[in-house]
Design an enzyme around this catalytic site. Structure first.
Site, short mmCIF file in Angstrom:
data_model
loop_
_atom_site.label_atom_id
_atom_site.label_comp_id
_atom_site.label_asym_id
_atom_site.label_seq_id
_atom_site.Cartn_x
_atom_site.Cartn_y
_atom_site.Cartn_z
CB SER A 200 -0.88 -0.02 1.25
OG SER A 200 -1.69 1.13 1.29
CG HIS A 202 -2.24 4.92 3.16
ND1 HIS A 202 -2.54 5.09 4.49
CD2 HIS A 202 -2.87 3.80 2.77
CE1 HIS A 202 -3.33 4.09 4.88
NE2 HIS A 202 -3.55 3.30 3.86
CB THR A 238 -9.09 5.52 -16.10
OG1 THR A 238 -10.05 5.30 -17.12
CG2 THR A 238 -8.00 6.44 -16.62
CB CYS A 324 -8.16 -0.90 10.38
SG CYS A 324 -6.89 -0.20 9.35
N1 PMP Z 1 -3.12 -4.70 5.83
C1 PMP Z 1 -2.49 -4.14 6.88
C2 PMP Z 1 -1.56 -4.97 7.71
C3 PMP Z 1 -2.71 -2.80 7.20
O1 PMP Z 1 -2.09 -2.25 8.25
C4 PMP Z 1 -3.59 -2.04 6.39
C5 PMP Z 1 -3.86 -0.56 6.69
N2 PMP Z 1 -4.24 -0.30 8.00
C6 PMP Z 1 -4.22 -2.66 5.30
C7 PMP Z 1 -3.95 -3.99 5.05
C8 PMP Z 1 -5.18 -1.91 4.41
O2 PMP Z 1 -4.47 -1.05 3.58
P1 PMP Z 1 -5.20 0.17 2.80
O3 PMP Z 1 -5.42 1.23 3.82
O4 PMP Z 1 -4.22 0.54 1.73
O5 PMP Z 1 -6.47 -0.36 2.23
#
Ligand code: PMP
Length: 378
Positions: A200, A202, A238, A324
């Site tokens: 990812s 970010h 796209t 999350c």
């Molecule tokens: N997997 C892990 C271990 C993460 O820490 C995260 C982000 N918190 C993600 C997946 C999800 O990534 P994204 O925010 O790019 O959807």
């Protein structure tokens, strides 16, 4: 004053990534599928970024597909592999400490007839490759696990797990969620027997909304959406050229500094730990061998959110676990056998290359102030 210690949730976009995104928006605004010069230039940027990121993953650029982030990559890999290979088996092996984009995706496959086996860490947070080999049998379609845990920083022995799994059943597919380890710990896709790997942008100083999926040459995946056939038909839509260009620029800046950053993180963690150990209220949750950029500890008797907002008043930003899993109790700490009361007071600190020793000192002062004033209030 701002002390940002929540880099596992997301990172501040680095200057190189900002410049790459702005320049792509201002000057390379064509659609990579267009046949004219502006389209060709946009495609060139995507190709350049793919090369930069593939280099850091040690894969071929044609094994890397751009997505909107790791949630999409994890979904695409887990759903796409099981759908493309329905005859391998009906069992999925995973761990009890996965990110919801893996655990909930796997869970959702139960309704289509898959059985899920979850492996727990030992009390030190470690996973043995043998536990994976034992869980895998002739009916195991997929093994999916993370490289680095986002809440406590446990580093899984990915190469050894893959070897043990493929030795037991060479047909079993393997997916790795490498989001929290990519460009932070040494990791080569060509030395690991994984079929798919998620990353990812970010988490490594690129903007939100861009990610990648490594798909080993020769392995198939059922796409999640139909459409214009971009990304060799695997991910129609796209391409976000500015975000992809920024992702490449962030990787080009971060990857070569990985070793220096590790040394820097170790110094920060040593400093933090030394002073935290003097506090009887503090207990470490991250295992001894966790990655040096994620540190999870509990402040006995003070709930995470209370301390988090106290620190915020002084401009210090930390996490109460995983961003999350907002509001939900942490299944990761529970899986490590950490009692609920201690888990309820857990804080996660995560570093970036910009974090300084004086940031850590400000955090320690904030924690001290918090402990004395919040305990008085109870
Ligand atoms: N997997 C892990 C271990 C993460 O820490 C995260 C982000 N918190 C993600 C997946 C999800 O990534 P994204 O925010 O790019 O959807």
């Amino acid at each position: 004053m701002e002390v940002y210690l929540d880099n596992s949730a997301t990172t501040k976009v680095c200057a190189a990534a900002c410049e790459a995104a702005v320049s792509a928006m201002k000057t390379v605004y064509g659609n990579p599928s267009s046949l004219h010069r502006l389209g060709f230039e946009a495609e060139k940027l995507v190709t350049q970024s793919r090369k930069q990121i593939a280099g850091a993953l040690s894969c071929s650029p044609d094994e890397l597909y751009f997505t909107s982030g790791a949630t999409e990559s994890n979904n695409l890999a887990i759903r796409g592999l099981t759908a493309a290979y329905p005859r391998i088996g009906r069992k999925i092996v995973t761990t009890t400490i996965e990110h919801p984009s893996v655990s909930e995706t796997v869970e959702s496959l139960c309704s289509t007839g898959y059985e899920v086996i979850k492996i727990s860490p030992d009390s030190d947070g470690n996973f043995s490759p043998d536990a994976f080999a034992e869980a895998v049998d002739e009916n195991t379609a997929l093994v999916t696990f993370m490289l680095v845990n986002n809440e406590v920083g446990v580093l899984l022995p990915a190469a050894e797990i893959c070897k043990a799994v493929k030795r037991k059943n060479p047909n079993t597919l393997i997916h790795i969620d490498a989001v929290q380890g990519f460009c932070k710990v040494p990791f080569r896709s060509d030395r690991i027997l994984a079929d798919t790997i998620s990353i990812s942008g970010h988490k490594i100083y690129a903007p939100k909304g861009v990610g990648g999926l490594y798909l080993k040459k020769g392995v198939r995946l059922k796409p999640a959406q139909t459409g214009g056939g971009q990304e060799k038909g695997l991910r129609s839509g796209t391409e976000s050229v500015p975000l992809i260009a920024a992702f490449g620029a962030a990787v080009a800046e971060t990857y070569p500094n990985m070793e220096n950053n590790q040394t820097h993180y170790r110094q920060l963690r040593e400093h933090l730990k030394k002073r935290l150990m003097n506090q009887p209220e503090i207990v470490m949750n991250s295992p001894e061998n966790a990655v040096p950029y994620i540190c999870n500890f509990s402040v006995r008797g003070i709930r995470s959110e209370i301390m988090l907002h106290f620190l915020e008043q002084s401009g210090i930003y930390v996490s109460s676990g995983s961003a999350c899993a907002k509001g939900k109790p942490s299944p990761v700490l529970a899986a490590m056998g950490i009692p609920k009361e201690r888990a309820d007071s857990a804080l996660r600190i995560s570093f970036s290359p910009e974090t300084t020793i004086s940031d850590i000192d400000l955090l320690l002062d904030g924690l001290n102030n918090g402990i004395s004033s919040l305990q008085k209030m109870r």
